[in-house]
Scaffold this active site. Structure first.
Site, PDB file in Angstrom:
ATOM      1  CB  THR A 142      -0.651  -0.066   1.409  1.00  0.00           C
ATOM      2  OG1 THR A 142      -1.400   1.682   1.284  1.00  0.00           O
ATOM      3  CG2 THR A 142      -0.509  -0.382   2.577  1.00  0.00           C
ATOM      4  CG  ASP A 144      -2.421   5.030   2.550  1.00  0.00           C
ATOM      5  OD1 ASP A 144      -1.773   6.153   1.686  1.00  0.00           O
ATOM      6  OD2 ASP A 144      -3.554   4.341   2.635  1.00  0.00           O
ATOM      7  CD  GLU A 239      -7.330  10.360   0.769  1.00  0.00           C
ATOM      8  OE1 GLU A 239      -7.560  10.438  -0.518  1.00  0.00           O
ATOM      9  OE2 GLU A 239      -6.501   8.775   0.901  1.00  0.00           O
ATOM     10  CG  HIS A 289      -6.330   7.136  -8.169  1.00  0.00           C
ATOM     11  ND1 HIS A 289      -7.495   8.262  -8.043  1.00  0.00           N
ATOM     12  CD2 HIS A 289      -6.235   6.377  -7.932  1.00  0.00           C
ATOM     13  CE1 HIS A 289      -8.523   7.702  -7.246  1.00  0.00           C
ATOM     14  NE2 HIS A 289      -8.130   6.436  -7.024  1.00  0.00           N
ATOM     15  CD  GLN A 291      -0.476  11.232  -3.216  1.00  0.00           C
ATOM     16  OE1 GLN A 291      -0.503  11.345  -2.570  1.00  0.00           O
ATOM     17  NE2 GLN A 291      -1.749  11.406  -4.476  1.00  0.00           N
TER      18      GLN A 291
HETATM   19  O1  F6P Z   1      -5.488   2.356   0.215  1.00  0.00           O
HETATM   20  C1  F6P Z   1      -4.409   3.215  -0.378  1.00  0.00           C
HETATM   21  C2  F6P Z   1      -4.952   3.718  -1.132  1.00  0.00           C
HETATM   22  O2  F6P Z   1      -4.530   5.199  -2.011  1.00  0.00           O
HETATM   23  C3  F6P Z   1      -5.044   5.842   0.473  1.00  0.00           C
HETATM   24  O3  F6P Z   1      -4.617   6.765   0.282  1.00  0.00           O
HETATM   25  C4  F6P Z   1      -6.644   5.881  -0.987  1.00  0.00           C
HETATM   26  O4  F6P Z   1      -7.098   7.574   0.611  1.00  0.00           O
HETATM   27  C5  F6P Z   1      -7.532   5.068  -1.293  1.00  0.00           C
HETATM   28  O5  F6P Z   1      -6.407   4.586  -1.801  1.00  0.00           O
HETATM   29  C6  F6P Z   1      -7.614   5.835  -2.951  1.00  0.00           C
HETATM   30  O6  F6P Z   1      -8.673   3.998  -2.996  1.00  0.00           O
HETATM   31  P1  F6P Z   1      -9.680   4.606  -4.623  1.00  0.00           P
HETATM   32  O7  F6P Z   1      -8.418   4.444  -5.253  1.00  0.00           O
HETATM   33  O8  F6P Z   1     -10.727   2.918  -4.691  1.00  0.00           O
HETATM   34  O9  F6P Z   1     -10.463   5.941  -4.983  1.00  0.00           O
END
Ligand code: F6P
Length: 365
Positions: A142, A144, A239, A289, A291
């Protein structure tokens, strides 16, 4: 030693750079070991439920080390216990428990071990499967970097590089126009990505979910900087960052999803408030995205290959239902459910926070 004839690999949750490196690592280690067959499950648990399985050979596994995303596809809206069947006669969505269907796929293909590359949600989903007799091994990923039981996850390093590059680039405009530039990065509950990117780019303000902020503190800091020659400020904002006694800003609620909350908008709110209170022109950039995309950095390729091969070794040694992880520089493992439904958050006194504060970075607290 456990005799393994066939393994399955699945990627679950959001994509990130380094997933293909992990798929390649597990797959090649198995193929080179003693001709173990390698199967890929498409689109995460959805493919396991729907019996969408492909054979992975050396041809397919070659040339993917450097590619972003996942060649298997992924899904973060489907779990074995909550499978969307479609709409009923009244147009109402219907969901069923599809654990039996997952196990049918496993039995039909003779999968001895399933490698799940994912985050806490993906690992949580292994519970009913393990109870039904499946042997799983988790590989943590992840952007994160918030998985319990590992100091580093696949994807974090690349995302930090992208976050840092974006913040670096915002400096030019901030400096030239004497503006405040707010950059919103991903990270719902954990601020690792924003913290590391903010530290690496020398951001003036870092806002993370673990350290609630007040607008008074941020504005006073930005105004103080304005009175100096440079006049500009760069704000790295996660966020999930939120005001003291406030809540994170939700951009959308997705009905019926096991992961229904989408955050987004705090960067814009902070920028609006700074401009309103100080009169300094303040702009927002949301990375979204970006990132998670593109080729993995070297460290992510290294960690993905190391996790993958360590996970495979554990399987050969007969260790199952574990998640592999890196702790204090060592490859460790823990029960896969230890990582489920838990998050590794930034301790407010973490050395990264202390280092940033020593550079006079403001956390808004
Ligand atoms: O868990 C990884 C992540 O990129 C988070 O940082 C983000 O909030 C979430 O996924 C976004 O997910 P999705 O692409 O499903 O909106």
């Amino acid at each position: 030693m456990t005799k393994i004839k066939r393994i399955g690999i699945l990627t679950g949750g959001g994509d990130c750079p380094g997933l293909n490196a992990a798929i390649r690592g597990i797959g090649k280690a198995a193929l080179f070991h003693s001709d173990i067959e390698v199967l890929g499950i498409l689109d995460g648990y959805k493919g396991l439920i729907e019996n969408r399985v492909i054979q992975l050979d050396l041809n397919i596994l070659s040339g993917i080390l450097t590619r972003g995303g996942t060649i298997l596809g992924t899904n973060n809206k489907c779990s074995p216990e909550n499978y969307y069947e479609g709409k009923d006669a009244n147009g109402k969505p219907t969901y069923t428990n599809a654990v039996d269907r997952c196990m049918q796929t496993v039995e039909e293909h003779g999968i001895d071990v399933l490698f799940v590359i994912g985050g806490d949600g993906t690992f949580t989903c292994t519970k009913p499967l393990v109870e039904a007799g499946l042997r799983c091994i988790g590989v943590p990923k992840t952007i994160d970097n918030d998985i319990h039981g590992t100091d580093l996850t696949i994807g974090f390093t690349t995302a930090t590089r992208i976050g840092t590059m974006a913040l670096d680039r915002l400096h030019s405009t901030a400096n030239s126009h004497h503006r405040v530039m707010v950059c919103e990065l991903m990270g719902r509950n954990a601020g690792w990505l924003t913290l590391a990117s903010g530290l690496a780019s020398g951001s003036d303000v870092i806002l993370i979910p673990e350290i609630p902020f007040t607008m008074d503190k941020i504005c006073a800091f930005v105004e103080e900087r304005r009175s100096k020659q440079s006049g500009f400020s760069i704000i790295a904002c996660a966020e999930g960052a939120h005001a003291l006694h406030g809540e994170p800003v939700v951009s959308q609620r997705v009905k019926g999803s096991p992961d229904p909350i989408r955050l987004g908008g705090i960067g814009r709110q902070v920028a609006h408030e700074i401009e309103r209170r100080t009169g300094i022109e303040t702009r927002t950039t949301t990375l979204g995205h970006i990132q998670r995309g593109g080729e993995p950095a070297a460290t992510d390729r290294v960690i993905a290959t190391t996790f993958a091969t360590a996970a495979f070794e554990r399987a050969i040694e007969g260790e199952f239902n574990i998640m592999i992880g890196l702790r204090d520089g060592h490859m460790e493992s823990q029960d896969i459910l230890e990582a489920a439904n838990k998050q590794r958050l930034v301790p407010p006194n973490h050395r990264f926070v202390r280092a940033a504060r020593a550079m006079r970075t403001c956390f808004g607290d």
